[in-house]
Structure formats: C-alpha cells, structure tokens
Write a protein that holds these residues in place. Structure first.
Motif, short mmCIF file in Angstrom:
data_model
loop_
_atom_site.label_atom_id
_atom_site.label_comp_id
_atom_site.label_asym_id
_atom_site.label_seq_id
_atom_site.Cartn_x
_atom_site.Cartn_y
_atom_site.Cartn_z
N ASN A 136 78.98 36.02 -31.73
CA ASN A 136 78.77 36.27 -33.08
C ASN A 136 79.38 35.60 -34.16
O ASN A 136 78.40 35.46 -35.09
CB ASN A 136 78.87 37.73 -33.65
N ALA A 137 80.40 34.86 -33.71
CA ALA A 137 81.10 34.04 -34.83
C ALA A 137 80.55 32.98 -34.77
O ALA A 137 80.36 32.88 -36.17
CB ALA A 137 82.45 34.00 -34.26
N ARG A 138 79.99 32.35 -34.17
CA ARG A 138 78.83 31.26 -34.46
C ARG A 138 77.12 31.33 -34.61
O ARG A 138 75.85 30.64 -34.09
CB ARG A 138 78.82 29.89 -33.99
N GLY A 139 76.66 32.74 -33.65
CA GLY A 139 75.51 33.13 -34.28
C GLY A 139 74.81 32.36 -32.81
O GLY A 139 73.22 31.90 -32.29
N THR A 140 76.00 31.94 -31.59
CA THR A 140 75.25 31.54 -30.49
C THR A 140 74.42 32.49 -29.07
O THR A 140 74.93 33.73 -29.41
CB THR A 140 76.24 30.32 -29.57
N ALA A 141 73.67 31.93 -28.14
CA ALA A 141 74.44 32.65 -27.13
C ALA A 141 75.33 33.36 -26.32
O ALA A 141 74.76 33.85 -25.78
CB ALA A 141 72.71 32.19 -26.02
N TYR A 142 75.62 32.19 -26.49
CA TYR A 142 77.53 32.46 -25.78
C TYR A 142 78.34 32.87 -26.27
O TYR A 142 78.64 32.08 -28.09
CB TYR A 142 77.17 30.65 -24.86
N PRO A 143 79.73 32.97 -25.63
CA PRO A 143 79.38 33.84 -24.53
C PRO A 143 78.64 35.06 -24.57
O PRO A 143 79.06 35.66 -25.81
CB PRO A 143 81.14 33.78 -24.53
N ASP A 144 78.27 35.12 -23.29
CA ASP A 144 77.14 36.70 -23.28
C ASP A 144 77.65 36.92 -22.43
O ASP A 144 78.18 38.00 -22.00
CB ASP A 144 75.20 35.92 -22.14
N GLU A 172 70.33 47.07 -24.54
CA GLU A 172 69.68 47.13 -23.31
C GLU A 172 69.16 46.20 -22.52
O GLU A 172 68.97 46.58 -20.85
CB GLU A 172 68.01 45.87 -24.45
N ILE A 173 69.98 45.31 -22.36
CA ILE A 173 69.65 44.83 -21.05
C ILE A 173 70.92 44.74 -20.05
O ILE A 173 70.97 45.06 -19.44
CB ILE A 173 70.43 43.26 -21.28
N ARG A 195 67.24 57.32 -25.79
CA ARG A 195 66.53 56.22 -24.64
C ARG A 195 66.92 55.25 -24.16
O ARG A 195 67.18 55.11 -22.68
CB ARG A 195 65.91 55.48 -25.83
N ILE A 196 68.42 55.28 -23.97
CA ILE A 196 69.45 54.11 -22.72
C ILE A 196 69.74 54.79 -22.06
O ILE A 196 69.77 54.53 -20.48
CB ILE A 196 70.28 53.39 -23.74
N LYS A 197 69.92 56.09 -22.17
CA LYS A 197 70.02 57.35 -20.84
C LYS A 197 72.00 56.57 -20.15
O LYS A 197 71.51 55.93 -19.00
CB LYS A 197 69.36 57.31 -20.08
N PRO A 198 72.84 55.63 -21.32
CA PRO A 198 74.13 55.16 -20.26
C PRO A 198 74.17 56.56 -19.70
O PRO A 198 74.69 57.69 -19.70
CB PRO A 198 75.19 55.10 -21.03
N GLN A 199 75.30 55.95 -18.06
CA GLN A 199 75.98 57.10 -17.44
C GLN A 199 77.34 58.22 -18.27
O GLN A 199 76.88 59.23 -18.12
CB GLN A 199 77.51 56.60 -16.44
#
Ligand SMILES: CC(=O)[C@@H](O)[C@H](O)COP(=O)(O)O
Ligand SMILES: NCC(=O)COP(=O)(O)O
Length: 243
Positions: free
Chosen positions: A18-26, A59-60, A85-89
C-alpha cells in the motif's frame, strides 16, 4: 504440551504494497510461502481504516489459505457482517483506535460484556471460533470465560516493549500467571504482539499456550532473509523452546 502453533500475521506485507499502491508484494502470495515454510495458520487484521489488509485480500485469502484464517477485527457491525459472510475458521476480536500506530492494549471485555457476548454468539452461529485479544488481567480473563469465546489471545506487547530485564521478567511472570489462570477456566490460550526472534522463546515455553501470532518481526526479517526462512526460523525457535 509439545506442540505449539505459529500463526503468521501478514499485515505488513500489505503495508509495503500500500506504500505505493502497486499490486506487489501480494499478501496472497505471502500466505502461500508462509504456509509452505511451516505456518500453522495465517492471521490478517482487517482494520476499519484499511491501512494494510484490504477487503480484496480477505476475499481471496479465504479461498487460497490451505491452513486456517484467523481474521482479526474490531467489534463493529461492519466487521461482524464481513466475518459472517467470509466465515474464517477464527475471528480474533481486538480493540481498535484509528489514530493508533499499532494495537496498544487488550480488548476491554469486562467493561462491555453484553456487547462481546452478542458478538461471540453471532460468530459462533456462523461456525467461527472466537478468540478475544486481552491483557493478562484476571478480571478480563474471567469476563472472557463468561463471553462464549473458546479462545483468548494474551497481549504480549508490554513484555515485548519492556525497558529492562527486570521489567521484562515481571511482564513474563504476569503472562505466565494469566495463561495458567485462563487455562484453568477452560479457555484455550494463544498469545501475540511484538514477539521477535530475541524474545519469543520464554513465551513459547509456556506449556499451556496453543498458538503464537507473530507478524511484524517475521516480515521485518523477511526483508533480509526471505519470508520462507523467516517463518521457518521463527517456528524452529518456538519448537526449541518447547524442548
Ligand atoms: C492485535 C495485534 O496485536 C496485532 O495482530 C494487530 O494486527 C496489530 O495491528 P497492526 O497489524 O495494524 O500493527
Ligand atoms: N495478534 C498478534 C499478531 O497477529 C501479530 O502481532 P505482531 O507480531 O505483528 O506485533
């Protein structure tokens, strides 16, 4: 108990993204590497201000995590709807202040028992295991035992941030007492916040602890050694502490 589990918190992979709004690191990629390296679970904190983990990540990750998701969240209607909705363990209920740099203390369960009990009931009805992130304080532990949550996570921040050896030993003694008290009340006990490669062993050695949730130190070490090695090294230290 020989086994101790490692929940790897990947929040700060998202901080870097988020520091640069890129897709990486994911964070999705990070979770896969961490699990392959020995993580027993993946912890993510969906903060109200989305400063690191965002809704897309949750979500992913719910579809891709092979071990188990521990979703940390504030006790708000928004987060309860998302969790249902997500139902995490697992859901770990944490206090949240928008202006805080990181979590500053444990959840005040005793001071809002009815609200916490309702939240635990809603999550349990969705098949979600609930953990309450609290200080090692008898009153909070007793309130947690009454709340319907099966787990607590003892906040280790004051231990981690102690200014000297005697203060750290006092905080460790407080944690040990709290863990044993909670275990005696039938709670399953995790711990986390601020744990590092240098301070983790005394906490991991506490036999009643089921899981440690560790993130910032692992991601920090990963910058130099890679995430897989950072996770494996932390897990090894934890198991060494159990003997
Ligand atoms: C609840 C806790 O101690 C951490 O897991 C939490 O995630 C800290 O918040 P940041 O990850 O935003 O620092
Ligand atoms: N609940 C603690 C956690 O998930 C990780 O905290 P930290 O290791 O990032 O301080």
């Amino acid at each position: 108990m020989r086994d101790i589990f490692l929940g790897v918190n990947i929040d700060h992979v998202a901080t870097l993204r988020n520091a640069r709004g890129t897709a990486y690191p994911d964070p999705v990629h990070a979770a896969e590497i961490a699990e392959r390296a020995g993580a027993d679970g993946i912890t993510i904190h969906l903060r109200e201000d989305r400063r690191h983990i965002i809704d897309r990540d949750v979500e992913i990750l719910r579809q891709t995590i092979q071990t188990r998701m521990n979703l940390e969240m504030a006790v708000t209607e928004e987060m309860l709807v998302i969790a249902s909705r997500i139902k995490p363990q697992f859901c770990c209920l944490v206090p949240e202040k928008r202006e805080e740099l990181t979590t500053e203390g444990g959840l005040d369960v005793a001071g809002q028992q009815h609200k916490i009990r309702l939240a635990c009931g809603r999550l349990a009805a969705e098949g979600i295991e609930v953990s309450l992130f609290i200080d090692a304080d008898k009153r909070q532990i007793e309130a947690a035992a009454e709340s319907g949550a099966g787990y607590i996570e003892i906040h280790t921040g004051q231990y981690a941030e102690a200014h000297n050896e005697s203060e750290q030993q006092a905080e460790l003694a407080r944690i040990i007492e709290g863990v044993k008290y909670a275990h005696g009340l039938g709670l399953k006990v995790n711990a986390g916040h601020g744990l590092t490669y240098h301070n983790v062993k005394p906490v991991a050695a506490i036999a009643e602890i089921v899981e440690l949730n560790i993130g910032h130190a692992i991601v920090g070490r990963a910058v130099f050694d890679g995430l897989a090695k950072a996770v494996a090294d932390m897990k090894r230290l934890m198991l060494e502490a159990r003997g």
